[in-house]
Design an enzyme around this catalytic site. Structure first.
Site, PDB file in Angstrom:
ATOM      1  N   ARG A  49       8.819 -52.778 -22.175  1.00 32.89           N
ATOM      2  CA  ARG A  49       8.449 -53.776 -21.013  1.00 32.89           C
ATOM      3  C   ARG A  49       7.390 -53.236 -19.918  1.00 32.89           C
ATOM      4  O   ARG A  49       7.663 -51.891 -19.651  1.00 32.89           O
ATOM      5  CB  ARG A  49       9.638 -54.218 -20.333  1.00 32.89           C
ATOM      6  N   ARG A  55      12.572 -60.047 -19.175  1.00 31.73           N
ATOM      7  CA  ARG A  55      12.913 -59.620 -20.534  1.00 31.73           C
ATOM      8  C   ARG A  55      12.582 -60.847 -21.555  1.00 31.73           C
ATOM      9  O   ARG A  55      12.592 -60.451 -22.645  1.00 31.73           O
ATOM     10  CB  ARG A  55      14.447 -59.452 -20.425  1.00 31.73           C
ATOM     11  N   ASN A  62       8.156 -58.972 -28.729  1.00 31.19           N
ATOM     12  CA  ASN A  62       8.566 -58.183 -29.839  1.00 31.19           C
ATOM     13  C   ASN A  62       9.458 -58.974 -31.016  1.00 31.19           C
ATOM     14  O   ASN A  62       9.574 -58.410 -31.952  1.00 31.19           O
ATOM     15  CB  ASN A  62      10.003 -57.266 -29.072  1.00 31.19           C
ATOM     16  N   THR A  86      15.730 -52.399 -30.638  1.00 29.05           N
ATOM     17  CA  THR A  86      14.465 -52.888 -29.997  1.00 29.05           C
ATOM     18  C   THR A  86      14.803 -53.697 -28.850  1.00 29.05           C
ATOM     19  O   THR A  86      15.921 -54.541 -28.982  1.00 29.05           O
ATOM     20  CB  THR A  86      13.582 -53.741 -30.898  1.00 29.05           C
ATOM     21  N   ASN A  87      14.333 -53.661 -27.673  1.00 30.10           N
ATOM     22  CA  ASN A  87      14.657 -54.395 -26.302  1.00 30.10           C
ATOM     23  C   ASN A  87      13.641 -55.731 -26.509  1.00 30.10           C
ATOM     24  O   ASN A  87      12.612 -55.810 -26.781  1.00 30.10           O
ATOM     25  CB  ASN A  87      14.606 -53.834 -25.186  1.00 30.10           C
ATOM     26  N   ARG A 116      26.426 -43.645 -20.077  1.00 35.47           N
ATOM     27  CA  ARG A 116      25.932 -43.408 -18.839  1.00 35.47           C
ATOM     28  C   ARG A 116      27.057 -43.578 -17.676  1.00 35.47           C
ATOM     29  O   ARG A 116      27.193 -42.836 -16.941  1.00 35.47           O
ATOM     30  CB  ARG A 116      24.819 -44.220 -18.462  1.00 35.47           C
ATOM     31  N   HIS A 140      22.650 -55.787 -21.947  1.00 35.73           N
ATOM     32  CA  HIS A 140      22.009 -54.444 -21.727  1.00 35.73           C
ATOM     33  C   HIS A 140      20.991 -55.144 -20.853  1.00 35.73           C
ATOM     34  O   HIS A 140      19.774 -54.888 -20.864  1.00 35.73           O
ATOM     35  CB  HIS A 140      21.463 -54.042 -23.125  1.00 35.73           C
TER      36      HIS A 140
END
Length: 270
Positions: A49, A55, A62, A86-87, A116, A140
């Site tokens: 991005r 998004r 994508n 993949t985002n 995290r 996410h």
């Protein structure tokens, strides 16, 4: 796309494989046909991005890449288990599952966020994150949700050890971690942590170890959710996703998850 780069990385890894006591053959290629008869396919291809992109802008950019790879999996190795990284991973997993319903696909989901989250809890308490149980679920992105009732440290509920302000700080650090890394590295994002988690998921598939990860799964009635893909705790083994563990409906986390699903449902009608 970059054939020479792929071949160069493969050569570098192959040179050091014996140091890990591995006799694996490692090959860099630009031909999708080379995935033929694979047991596992991990898809991380796609554009990152850029500034000013939403998004859903990234999704539009994508989805063609994911479509082409999905077609290759369908043609060359339809029995493979596919892990999509993949985002935007939640929407692309939903898109790919609808496009290729016979393929065995799950998305990376909140797996990275979960690690995290545990890391920042450990940092706050000054203890090893390996002693911490806890998951991030939902999506996410900025809307990720900590499964707070399921978070514990050595079996002790995290709310007994951290106050609400500290928990909120941990969550914000978790949400911001990806952007923080991109801002520091300038041209790329997280690779070491994501790569380690992917390797563990692949290992769980290979060894049928039935480990739990927060991954993207399509929901068709589970917990009352329909036609949406969310990241939820799931048992991963040689079947791919064997079981999705349901969030108890009497928890605050479930209420947050339900509100999230209602708010973003329209974005999955793609």
């Amino acid at each position: 796309i970059q054939k020479d780069w792929a071949e160069g990385i493969a050569l570098d890894i192959a040179n050091s494989a014996h140091l890990l006591h591995s006799a694996s053959t490692i090959k860099g290629t630009s031909k999708l046909a080379d995935i033929a008869l694979s047991d596992i396919v991990v898809i991380s291809a796609g554009s990152p991005r850029k500034s000013g992109m939403s998004r859903m802008d990234l999704f539009e950019q994508n989805k063609g890449i994911v479509d082409a790879i999905g077609a290759a999996i369908q043609k060359y190795t339809p029995k493979a288990i596919t892990v999509l990284v993949t985002n935007p991973v939640d929407h692309l997993t939903h898109f790919m599952r609808n496009l290729y319903p016979d393929l065995n696909i799950f998305g990376f989901g909140c797996s990275l966020d979960t690690v995290r989250y545990r890391s920042y809890i450990g940092e706050t308490l000054g203890i090893s994150p390996s002693t911490i149980q806890g998951l991030i679920i939902g999506t996410h992105n900025q809307d990720m949700i900590p499964f707070i009732e399921g978070t514990s440290v050595g079996g002790i509920p995290v709310q007994e050890l951290l106050n609400d302000t500290q928990i909120e700080t941990v969550l914000q650090k978790t949400i911001n971690a990806g952007n923080d890394i991109v801002q520091l590295l300038k041209t790329t994002g997280s690779s070491y942590t994501a790569g380690e988690i992917i390797s563990r998921q692949v290992s769980a598939i290979i060894h049928h170890s039935s480990e739990i990860f927060s991954v993207d799964v399509p929901l068709q009635g589970e917990m009352g959710f329909h036609d949406i893909t969310l990241s939820l705790p799931a048992v991963i083994n040689s079947r791919g996703v064997q079981t999705v563990l349901q969030i108890p409906k009497n928890t605050k986390t479930f209420s947050l998850l339900k509100n999230l699903a209602e708010r973003i449902a329209d974005t999955f009608r793609i």
